[in-house]
Structure formats: C-alpha cells, structure tokens
Design a protein around this motif. Sequence first.
Motif, PDB file in Angstrom:
ATOM      1  N   GLU A  62       0.861  -1.178   0.000  1.00  0.00           N
ATOM      2  CA  GLU A  62       0.000   0.000   0.000  1.00  0.00           C
ATOM      3  C   GLU A  62       0.895   1.224   0.000  1.00  0.00           C
ATOM      4  OE1 GLU A  62      -2.840  -0.306   3.199  1.00  0.00           O
ATOM      5  OE2 GLU A  62      -3.654  -2.184   2.397  1.00  0.00           O
ATOM      6  N   ILE A  63       0.360   2.329  -0.483  1.00  0.00           N
ATOM      7  CA  ILE A  63       1.115   3.577  -0.542  1.00  0.00           C
ATOM      8  C   ILE A  63       0.518   4.538   0.472  1.00  0.00           C
ATOM      9  CG2 ILE A  63       1.825   5.516  -1.990  1.00  0.00           C
ATOM     10  CD1 ILE A  63       1.588   3.625  -4.414  1.00  0.00           C
ATOM     11  N   TRP A  64       1.372   5.133   1.255  1.00  0.00           N
ATOM     12  CA  TRP A  64       0.977   6.074   2.301  1.00  0.00           C
ATOM     13  C   TRP A  64       1.543   7.442   1.926  1.00  0.00           C
ATOM     14  CZ3 TRP A  64      -1.667   3.920   6.543  1.00  0.00           C
ATOM     15  CH2 TRP A  64      -1.719   2.528   6.533  1.00  0.00           C
ATOM     16  N   ILE A  65       0.676   8.429   1.772  1.00  0.00           N
ATOM     17  CA  ILE A  65       1.117   9.774   1.404  1.00  0.00           C
ATOM     18  C   ILE A  65       0.987  10.695   2.604  1.00  0.00           C
ATOM     19  CG2 ILE A  65       0.689  11.774  -0.060  1.00  0.00           C
ATOM     20  CD1 ILE A  65      -0.383   9.933  -2.194  1.00  0.00           C
ATOM     21  N   ASP A  66       2.083  11.337   2.954  1.00  0.00           N
ATOM     22  CA  ASP A  66       2.077  12.404   3.943  1.00  0.00           C
ATOM     23  C   ASP A  66       1.455  13.588   3.203  1.00  0.00           C
ATOM     24  OD1 ASP A  66       2.593  14.113   6.036  1.00  0.00           O
ATOM     25  OD2 ASP A  66       4.771  14.025   5.847  1.00  0.00           O
ATOM     26  N   GLY A  67       0.132  13.731   3.339  1.00  0.00           N
ATOM     27  CA  GLY A  67      -0.665  14.455   2.372  1.00  0.00           C
ATOM     28  C   GLY A  67      -0.776  15.949   2.408  1.00  0.00           C
ATOM     29  N   ARG A  72      -2.154   7.894 -10.372  1.00  0.00           N
ATOM     30  CA  ARG A  72      -2.108   7.243 -11.700  1.00  0.00           C
ATOM     31  C   ARG A  72      -1.411   5.890 -11.618  1.00  0.00           C
ATOM     32  NH1 ARG A  72      -0.940  12.435 -13.627  1.00  0.00           N
ATOM     33  NH2 ARG A  72       1.234  11.916 -13.935  1.00  0.00           N
ATOM     34  N   VAL A  73      -0.258   5.844 -10.955  1.00  0.00           N
ATOM     35  CA  VAL A  73       0.500   4.586 -10.852  1.00  0.00           C
ATOM     36  C   VAL A  73      -0.286   3.569 -10.020  1.00  0.00           C
ATOM     37  CG1 VAL A  73       2.609   3.529  -9.931  1.00  0.00           C
ATOM     38  CG2 VAL A  73       2.750   5.669 -11.226  1.00  0.00           C
ATOM     39  N   ALA A  74      -0.821   3.996  -8.883  1.00  0.00           N
ATOM     40  CA  ALA A  74      -1.570   3.076  -8.021  1.00  0.00           C
ATOM     41  C   ALA A  74      -2.818   2.553  -8.721  1.00  0.00           C
ATOM     42  CB  ALA A  74      -1.949   3.780  -6.717  1.00  0.00           C
ATOM     43  N   GLY A  75      -3.517   3.407  -9.459  1.00  0.00           N
ATOM     44  CA  GLY A  75      -4.706   2.978 -10.180  1.00  0.00           C
ATOM     45  C   GLY A  75      -4.389   1.932 -11.231  1.00  0.00           C
ATOM     46  N   ARG A  76      -3.277   2.138 -11.936  1.00  0.00           N
ATOM     47  CA  ARG A  76      -2.858   1.192 -12.973  1.00  0.00           C
ATOM     48  C   ARG A  76      -2.494  -0.156 -12.372  1.00  0.00           C
ATOM     49  NH1 ARG A  76       2.253   0.535 -14.461  1.00  0.00           N
ATOM     50  NH2 ARG A  76       2.895   2.602 -13.786  1.00  0.00           N
ATOM     51  N   LEU A  77      -1.901  -0.142 -11.164  1.00  0.00           N
ATOM     52  CA  LEU A  77      -1.411  -1.380 -10.552  1.00  0.00           C
ATOM     53  C   LEU A  77      -2.361  -1.983  -9.519  1.00  0.00           C
ATOM     54  CD1 LEU A  77       2.312  -0.283 -10.132  1.00  0.00           C
ATOM     55  CD2 LEU A  77       1.359  -1.821 -11.869  1.00  0.00           C
ATOM     56  N   GLY A  78      -3.460  -1.310  -9.240  1.00  0.00           N
ATOM     57  CA  GLY A  78      -4.432  -1.833  -8.296  1.00  0.00           C
ATOM     58  C   GLY A  78      -3.989  -1.753  -6.847  1.00  0.00           C
ATOM     59  N   LEU A  79      -3.346  -0.659  -6.464  1.00  0.00           N
ATOM     60  CA  LEU A  79      -2.845  -0.511  -5.102  1.00  0.00           C
ATOM     61  C   LEU A  79      -3.687   0.487  -4.307  1.00  0.00           C
ATOM     62  CD1 LEU A  79       0.973  -0.278  -5.864  1.00  0.00           C
ATOM     63  CD2 LEU A  79      -0.372  -2.307  -5.292  1.00  0.00           C
ATOM     64  N   VAL A  80      -3.812   0.245  -3.022  1.00  0.00           N
ATOM     65  CA  VAL A  80      -4.509   1.158  -2.120  1.00  0.00           C
ATOM     66  C   VAL A  80      -3.570   2.316  -1.783  1.00  0.00           C
ATOM     67  CG1 VAL A  80      -5.437   1.402   0.223  1.00  0.00           C
ATOM     68  CG2 VAL A  80      -5.996  -0.616  -1.149  1.00  0.00           C
ATOM     69  N   VAL A  81      -4.137   3.522  -1.752  1.00  0.00           N
ATOM     70  CA  VAL A  81      -3.380   4.720  -1.375  1.00  0.00           C
ATOM     71  C   VAL A  81      -4.074   5.362  -0.179  1.00  0.00           C
ATOM     72  CG1 VAL A  81      -2.579   7.000  -2.100  1.00  0.00           C
ATOM     73  CG2 VAL A  81      -2.656   5.129  -3.764  1.00  0.00           C
ATOM     74  N   HIS A  82      -3.314   5.633   0.871  1.00  0.00           N
ATOM     75  CA  HIS A  82      -3.818   6.344   2.042  1.00  0.00           C
ATOM     76  C   HIS A  82      -3.253   7.760   1.983  1.00  0.00           C
ATOM     77  CE1 HIS A  82      -4.895   2.488   3.947  1.00  0.00           C
ATOM     78  NE2 HIS A  82      -3.778   2.054   3.407  1.00  0.00           N
ATOM     79  N   VAL A  83      -4.116   8.764   1.965  1.00  0.00           N
ATOM     80  CA  VAL A  83      -3.680  10.159   1.985  1.00  0.00           C
ATOM     81  C   VAL A  83      -3.972  10.674   3.389  1.00  0.00           C
ATOM     82  CG1 VAL A  83      -3.914  12.444   0.955  1.00  0.00           C
ATOM     83  CG2 VAL A  83      -4.204  10.389  -0.471  1.00  0.00           C
ATOM     84  N   VAL A  84      -2.914  10.876   4.156  1.00  0.00           N
ATOM     85  CA  VAL A  84      -3.047  11.212   5.567  1.00  0.00           C
ATOM     86  C   VAL A  84      -2.727  12.690   5.767  1.00  0.00           C
ATOM     87  CG1 VAL A  84      -2.314  10.611   7.909  1.00  0.00           C
ATOM     88  CG2 VAL A  84      -2.291   8.858   6.110  1.00  0.00           C
ATOM     89  N   SER A  85      -3.667  13.411   6.392  1.00  0.00           N
ATOM     90  CA  SER A  85      -3.464  14.833   6.661  1.00  0.00           C
ATOM     91  C   SER A  85      -4.175  15.218   7.946  1.00  0.00           C
ATOM     92  CB  SER A  85      -3.978  15.678   5.492  1.00  0.00           C
ATOM     93  OG  SER A  85      -5.383  15.608   5.437  1.00  0.00           O
ATOM     94  N   ASN A  86      -3.887  16.429   8.413  1.00  0.00           N
ATOM     95  CA  ASN A  86      -4.569  16.881   9.626  1.00  0.00           C
ATOM     96  C   ASN A  86      -5.850  17.634   9.297  1.00  0.00           C
ATOM     97  OD1 ASN A  86      -3.832  19.459   8.905  1.00  0.00           O
ATOM     98  ND2 ASN A  86      -2.303  19.709  10.508  1.00  0.00           N
ATOM     99  N   GLY A  87      -6.172  17.754   8.039  1.00  0.00           N
ATOM    100  CA  GLY A  87      -7.428  18.362   7.637  1.00  0.00           C
ATOM    101  C   GLY A  87      -7.438  19.875   7.649  1.00  0.00           C
ATOM    102  N   ALA A  88      -6.304  20.484   7.983  1.00  0.00           N
ATOM    103  CA  ALA A  88      -6.257  21.944   8.039  1.00  0.00           C
ATOM    104  C   ALA A  88      -6.470  22.554   6.651  1.00  0.00           C
ATOM    105  CB  ALA A  88      -4.918  22.399   8.625  1.00  0.00           C
ATOM    106  N   ARG A  89      -5.993  21.869   5.640  1.00  0.00           N
ATOM    107  CA  ARG A  89      -6.189  22.322   4.261  1.00  0.00           C
ATOM    108  C   ARG A  89      -7.090  21.312   3.570  1.00  0.00           C
ATOM    109  NH1 ARG A  89      -0.477  22.575   1.835  1.00  0.00           N
ATOM    110  NH2 ARG A  89      -1.763  22.229   0.033  1.00  0.00           N
ATOM    111  N   GLY A  90      -8.051  21.832   2.839  1.00  0.00           N
ATOM    112  CA  GLY A  90      -8.928  20.932   2.102  1.00  0.00           C
ATOM    113  C   GLY A  90      -8.201  20.324   0.914  1.00  0.00           C
TER     114      GLY A  90
END
Length: 173
Positions: free
Chosen positions: A10-15, A26-44
């Motif tokens: 899985e791919i984890w993004i410090d978002g 794009r890469v994850a979609g092509r390869l069928g991988l889960v992506v977690h976009v982790v943020s504190n929500g301060a920015r939309g």
Amino acid sequence: MTEPDAKAPEIWIDGDACPVREEVFRVAGRLGLVVHVVSNGARGIRLPEVPWIRRVIVAEGADAADDWIAERIRGQDLCITADIPLASRCTARGARALSPNGRVWTTDNIGSALAGREVARHLREIGATTRGPAPMAAADKSRFLSALETEVQAAIRGVSNPAPVLWRPGLDI
C-alpha cells in the motif's frame, strides 16, 4: 483498476503538502494498489472519489499524521514524504520511503539526512539564514515517477530493500 489485494503493498502519502499526489494516483490505479492520503485536515485536499484512495484525517498537532503513518505502515509498503524523520521511522519498520523529488530513502542514507537536518535546525536557532527546499522542477517529477515505479515494482515482487554495497576504488572493473 483491479481490486486491491490484501497482501499487496500500500502507498501512504504524507498528504498536507505533497506535490505528487496525482502521479501516485495514476501509478496506483494502474497497478491496483490502495493509497492512504493522511493529513490533519487543516487544508482541504481534493481527492478522486474512488474506493482505493482512502482519506485519513488525523487530529491537528505536530507530527500527528506522521505518527499515524508510522504506526500502521507495513514492511512491503511505500511512504511518500518530504519529512526526513517520518522516512526514517518508515524505513526502520522495513518499509520503503520516497521523497517527492524522487530521492529514495534507505537505511544507508537516512542517517546523514537526519544529521544535516539537525545542523540546519541548529543554524536557524542561532540566527543563521538557511534556504528551504528548491522549488519542484519538471526533472524532479520525472525522477519521482521513475523512482516510484521502481520502488512499487520491487515491493510487489517482495524484494526487500537492498543490502548496502560499499564502493571501493578498483572494484568497479
């Protein structure tokens, strides 16, 4: 996109400030991988509405997103971050870490990066002017995409991070 495999990396993004989210998607979609976009929500952060991209909003606070990622990342996973201490925590867990400019963080190079970061912090504390990171260039995105593909493919194949190979003069014949 194929359905994500539970054993797949899985791919984890410090978002919050990641300039290469779209490339990862794009890469994850092509390869069928889960992506977690982790943020504190301060920015939309606008994300595509697909089930394999998972938005994670953590409490506000210094390093809350980093802590969340570091506690959950697994050995076969990949973290996308410009944060050197987070990259160090991920590599310590056996995971891969990649900066948005394409630098692959390993147990071999993370120590010197942490030391350089501390030197820069100390210089700022004593009033010296230090420069921040260079702006993202087209060459950086290209290098990132190449490194992302290499790291993801190695993770899919189950190849662990390579053991260090020390270069010595005369051995590169």
